[in-house]
Design a protein around this motif. Structure first.
Motif, PDB file in Angstrom:
ATOM      1  N   LYS A 118      -9.151   2.727  -4.081  1.00 54.59           N
ATOM      2  CA  LYS A 118     -10.083   2.518  -2.970  1.00 54.59           C
ATOM      3  C   LYS A 118     -10.442   1.043  -2.851  1.00 54.59           C
ATOM      4  O   LYS A 118     -10.507   0.494  -1.749  1.00 54.59           O
ATOM      5  CB  LYS A 118     -11.342   3.351  -3.178  1.00 54.59           C
ATOM      6  N   ASN A 142       1.084   4.319  -2.821  1.00 50.07           N
ATOM      7  CA  ASN A 142       1.018   5.747  -2.467  1.00 50.07           C
ATOM      8  C   ASN A 142       2.233   6.496  -3.002  1.00 50.07           C
ATOM      9  O   ASN A 142       2.118   7.613  -3.517  1.00 50.07           O
ATOM     10  CB  ASN A 142       0.942   5.913  -0.952  1.00 50.07           C
ATOM     11  N   GLN A 154      -7.505  -5.177   0.729  1.00 51.08           N
ATOM     12  CA  GLN A 154      -6.376  -5.452   1.620  1.00 51.08           C
ATOM     13  C   GLN A 154      -6.841  -5.543   3.072  1.00 51.08           C
ATOM     14  O   GLN A 154      -6.345  -6.367   3.842  1.00 51.08           O
ATOM     15  CB  GLN A 154      -5.311  -4.371   1.467  1.00 51.08           C
ATOM     16  N   LYS A 155      -7.807  -4.695   3.455  1.00 45.72           N
ATOM     17  CA  LYS A 155      -8.353  -4.762   4.815  1.00 45.72           C
ATOM     18  C   LYS A 155      -9.032  -6.103   5.057  1.00 45.72           C
ATOM     19  O   LYS A 155      -8.879  -6.714   6.115  1.00 45.72           O
ATOM     20  CB  LYS A 155      -9.338  -3.621   5.040  1.00 45.72           C
ATOM     21  N   THR A 167      -7.518  -0.872  -1.344  1.00 43.72           N
ATOM     22  CA  THR A 167      -7.423  -0.637   0.100  1.00 43.72           C
ATOM     23  C   THR A 167      -8.448  -1.467   0.855  1.00 43.72           C
ATOM     24  O   THR A 167      -8.128  -2.093   1.882  1.00 43.72           O
ATOM     25  CB  THR A 167      -7.625   0.858   0.406  1.00 43.72           C
ATOM     26  N   ARG A 210       0.835  -1.202   0.000  1.00 42.69           N
ATOM     27  CA  ARG A 210       0.000   0.000   0.000  1.00 42.69           C
ATOM     28  C   ARG A 210       0.873   1.257   0.000  1.00 42.69           C
ATOM     29  O   ARG A 210       0.573   2.238  -0.694  1.00 42.69           O
ATOM     30  CB  ARG A 210      -0.917  -0.015   1.221  1.00 42.69           C
TER      31      ARG A 210
END
Length: 429
Positions: free
Chosen positions: A251, A85, A257-258, A254, A81
């Motif tokens: 998005k 970024n 991945q959570k 993310t 992640r």
């Protein structure tokens, strides 16, 4: 430039923690793999391949040779992640590619895939770049003058990169061995270079990085000059759509991945004990089964599953042990039930991480539970649920809509051991 040299200690380089080298143009910080710093706070990141994975070769008379692949999965997800970024902010990552292992023996003549257990693999996967082991000792040549000195000193081909024929993204070949591609730049942000050394001293590492950073700086500066920044004043309509798509995908990544991290955390119940095990089990019961569970901080010795009105409907005991299930664990739950003022008819659930010294899921699952303890749990209205079986219960419930009620129904069917008679059918012995 502010550069992070990440994870070099994993490859055996003798670098002190927090070591920094700098000159008038560059500051290089050596970050251990467990650093609390974020990679996206740097201009660029240099990392070797293979730092997130390790291989353990095993063999048995029945299964033959097989290899267990261990991956620092949580750290890998976090760093992935941060790399995304970093690139979105215009930064770059340079991967030093040694031998890449995408599959390992799995007993007999079978193989199992391990093509996502390292950052370099995952980045290559995102561009659909396959790879193969380089066979031979052919000379590696730099196809870009900026990397000639680096390639001459460190460019040993161990992995061939296979670019999809029809992909039309921005790519430049940086190194070849014969006709085989062994170094590549993708989008001007992702650089992959062949790498090999037998000198893991601090001095050699510093020389390697300074040489490499100088080459990257020279290369990127010329690459940028090919299309000057002022041309960005003009934009195509499709550019806006593509930028919006990238933001949307970010998005989604993310969120995915959570979810992956949540399932990864669940599997921690195979290795934990004490309060850590209790916390993970309670989180699993709450987040996966949507159960109303009393916080372990409020109830030190056990947890309670409660109905919507707050009434205790199942008492839970959570333990970890290197040995097997003992009678005293069942008695402890019964004592807690009595001390809490609950009727013996209130179901008890003993979730136990037993046989912790067995570090293999299949072998752990095959360990036995004494019939004496199973019978005692029946008499005491206590369900024995080993953590290894709990993971299979979770997998069984993944596609069940009303997980909460179905799990509570299991708990209300009397005591005994909850297990499986095959891969899919749960039974209460």
């Amino acid at each position: 430039m502010k550069i992070a040299a990440y994870g070099f200690e994993i490859k055996g380089f003798q670098i002190p923690d927090g070591h920094i080298i700098e000159n008038d143009k560059t500051k290089v910080s050596f970050l251990p793999i467990s650093t609390e710093e974020t990679l996206d706070s740097y201009t660029g990141v240099i990392l070797p391949s293979g730092i997130f994975e390790s291989f353990e070769e095993r063999s048995s008379y029945i299964d033959g040779r097989y290899v267990n692949v261990h991956c620092k999965r949580d750290t890998l997800l976090q760093r992935e992640r941060e790399i995304i970024n970093l690139v979105n902010k215009g930064g770059w990552i340079c991967c030093l590619v040694d031998s890449i292992v995408d599959e390992v023996p799995n007993g007999g003549y079978s193989k199992k895939s391990c093509d996502d257990t390292d950052m370099v693999k995952k980045l290559l996967n995102s561009f659909d770049i396959k790879r193969s082991v380089f066979k031979g000792t052919a000379l590696v040549k730099s196809t870009n003058d900026a990397f000639k000195k680096y390639i001459d000193r460190y460019g040993v081909a161990k992995t061939i990169l296979k670019i999809p024929y029809r992909e039309n993204y921005d790519k430049k070949i940086l190194a070849k061995s014969g006709e085989a591609i062994v170094g590549i730049d993708l989008l001007g942000n992702f650089l992959f270079l062949p790498f090999h050394t037998t000198n893991y001293s601090q001095k050699n590492c510093e020389e390697l990085l300074l040489e490499l950073i100088s080459a990257i700086s020279d290369y990127l500066q010329k690459r940028i000059q090919e299309i000057p920044e002022w041309v960005s004043e003009f934009e195509f309509q499709e550019e806006d759509r593509l930028k919006e798509k990238i933001n949307s995908l970010m998005k989604d990544i993310t969120n995915i991945q959570k979810e992956l991290k949540q399932y990864r955390n669940y599997k921690g119940i195979l290795t934990q004990s004490g309060d850590t095990l209790k916390d993970t089990v309670v989180d699993l019961l709450r987040s996966f089964f949507a159960l109303n569970v009393t916080d372990v901080e409020d109830f030190k010795e056990d947890a309670m599953i409660r109905d919507n009105e707050g009434k205790a409907i199942v008492i839970v005991e959570i333990k970890g042990t290197k040995g097997g299930i003992k009678r005293k664990y069942i008695n402890q739950l019964d004592s807690n039930r009595e001390r809490a003022g609950l009727d013996p008819s209130t179901p008890g659930l003993l979730i136990i991480n037993d046989q912790m010294s067995v570090e293999n899921v299949s072998e752990r699952r095959e360990t036995s539970v004494a019939e004496e303890q199973v019978n005692h749990s029946k008499n005491m209205n206590v369900i024995l649920l080993r953590t290894v079986d709990l993971l299979f219960v979770v997998r069984k419930f993944e596609n069940i809509e009303n997980k909460r009620d179905e799990f509570l129904k299991l708990c209300s069917e009397g005591g005994g051991r909850l297990t499986f008679d095959d891969e899919s059918s749960m039974i209460l012995k």
